[in-house]
Scaffold this motif. Sequence first.
Motif, short mmCIF file in Angstrom:
data_model
loop_
_atom_site.label_atom_id
_atom_site.label_comp_id
_atom_site.label_asym_id
_atom_site.label_seq_id
_atom_site.Cartn_x
_atom_site.Cartn_y
_atom_site.Cartn_z
N VAL A 80 6.13 -5.79 -5.06
CA VAL A 80 5.86 -5.79 -6.80
C VAL A 80 7.36 -6.25 -7.41
CG1 VAL A 80 5.28 -3.74 -8.44
CG2 VAL A 80 5.07 -4.13 -5.95
N ALA A 81 7.17 -6.92 -8.29
CA ALA A 81 7.53 -8.02 -8.98
C ALA A 81 8.09 -6.44 -10.37
CB ALA A 81 7.64 -9.45 -10.12
N THR A 82 7.29 -5.86 -10.63
CA THR A 82 7.84 -5.93 -11.71
C THR A 82 7.12 -4.10 -11.46
OG1 THR A 82 6.04 -6.40 -13.16
CG2 THR A 82 8.04 -7.59 -13.23
N LYS A 83 6.98 -3.12 -13.25
CA LYS A 83 6.94 -1.86 -13.14
C LYS A 83 5.87 -1.58 -13.35
CE LYS A 83 7.34 2.42 -15.58
NZ LYS A 83 8.09 3.24 -15.40
N ASP A 84 5.63 -3.33 -14.00
CA ASP A 84 4.04 -3.10 -14.97
C ASP A 84 3.31 -3.41 -14.03
OD1 ASP A 84 4.60 -2.94 -17.28
OD2 ASP A 84 5.61 -5.41 -18.28
N GLU A 85 3.80 -3.76 -12.51
CA GLU A 85 2.16 -4.76 -11.71
C GLU A 85 2.62 -4.08 -10.92
OE1 GLU A 85 3.61 -9.51 -10.03
OE2 GLU A 85 3.57 -8.14 -8.89
N LEU A 86 2.87 -2.35 -11.24
CA LEU A 86 2.83 -1.19 -9.63
C LEU A 86 1.85 -0.43 -10.16
CD1 LEU A 86 4.36 0.26 -8.04
CD2 LEU A 86 5.72 0.90 -8.85
N ALA B 56 0.83 -0.94 0.30
CA ALA B 56 -0.39 0.38 0.31
C ALA B 56 1.01 1.13 -0.03
CB ALA B 56 -1.10 0.06 1.38
N SER B 57 1.86 1.64 0.88
CA SER B 57 2.71 2.67 0.73
C SER B 57 3.25 2.82 -0.45
CB SER B 57 3.75 2.33 2.14
OG SER B 57 5.16 1.58 2.24
N ILE B 58 4.11 1.78 -1.44
CA ILE B 58 4.53 1.95 -2.19
C ILE B 58 3.66 2.62 -3.61
CG2 ILE B 58 5.78 0.24 -4.45
CD1 ILE B 58 6.64 -1.88 -2.02
N VAL B 59 2.87 1.99 -3.35
CA VAL B 59 1.74 2.24 -4.42
C VAL B 59 1.24 3.60 -4.27
CG1 VAL B 59 -0.43 1.78 -5.29
CG2 VAL B 59 0.69 0.00 -4.75
N ARG B 60 1.07 4.51 -2.79
CA ARG B 60 0.72 5.77 -2.86
C ARG B 60 2.20 6.64 -3.10
NH1 ARG B 60 -0.85 3.51 1.92
NH2 ARG B 60 0.73 4.52 2.99
N GLU B 61 2.95 6.19 -3.14
CA GLU B 61 4.36 7.05 -3.85
C GLU B 61 3.90 6.92 -4.84
OE1 GLU B 61 6.83 9.80 -2.78
OE2 GLU B 61 5.66 8.61 -0.92
N ALA B 62 4.13 5.76 -5.56
CA ALA B 62 3.97 5.86 -7.21
C ALA B 62 3.01 6.36 -7.39
CB ALA B 62 3.24 4.29 -7.24
N ILE B 63 1.89 6.83 -7.17
CA ILE B 63 0.63 7.78 -8.02
C ILE B 63 0.95 9.13 -7.21
CG2 ILE B 63 -1.15 8.32 -7.30
CD1 ILE B 63 -2.19 5.05 -6.73
#
Length: 241
Positions: free
Chosen positions: A65-71, A27-34
């Motif tokens: 998250v294995a790849t940028k595509d997954e991200l 969740a924290s990874i995705v939030r920062e990516a957004i």
Amino acid sequence: MAAKANPVPSVWARQQAAPDQPALSRASIVREAIVMLDADGIEALSMRKLGARLNAGATSLYRHVATKDELMELAVDEVAAEFAVPPPGGPWRTAVTEAAVSFRATALRHPWLSSVLGQAGLAYLGPNLMSYSERLAGLFTAVGFPEPSRAIDTVLSYVIGMSTTEAAWLITVARSGRTEGDLIASLMPAAQQAAAGHDHLSEAYADAAVHAPVDPVAIRDEKFFYGLEVVLDGLEMRLPR
């Protein structure tokens, strides 16, 4: 001996890893990516840069998250939570318009979204997109469309297409460092010159030059709603009488 099946290429087909440090989670990874996507677009996002912002090494990120595509799958689904769909029961055109407006508003808040919806792997398997699809299906089914999925596809194709173009334009405006009105005014002479010798285009750009001082946001809104009304007019003809 049977060949081993390839794994499904989607983050939704993998079991989520347990966090290896308290501050780091999917969740924290995705939030920062957004945050990074909203600020600088897809081109600026990399796992290395994301790890640096989270004070985490690449190994830690790849456990979640294995790849940028997954991200991107995860980011798309996270943003899909912002899509609003009114419940069935009210006037169907009003409800569909509200859903379309919500999608457009979300796409303009996150200018990268529309351009990656068709590229984000199996993003539609995510819980938020599943919920969104279910709510749309309920709305269109309640209205009485004989083929609700096709009606939904028609509306979404229009909204995604318009939002992609509009978001790309707003990115251009932001990168120019000017207001939208100023950029339009500066581009108008070149547009009129390019249209010289093309009767219909010359007339259209001459009319656009006259209306250039008008609020460009209002003009974009008018274009969006005009097209949406045309789409809904066509769909209404498909409803049982």
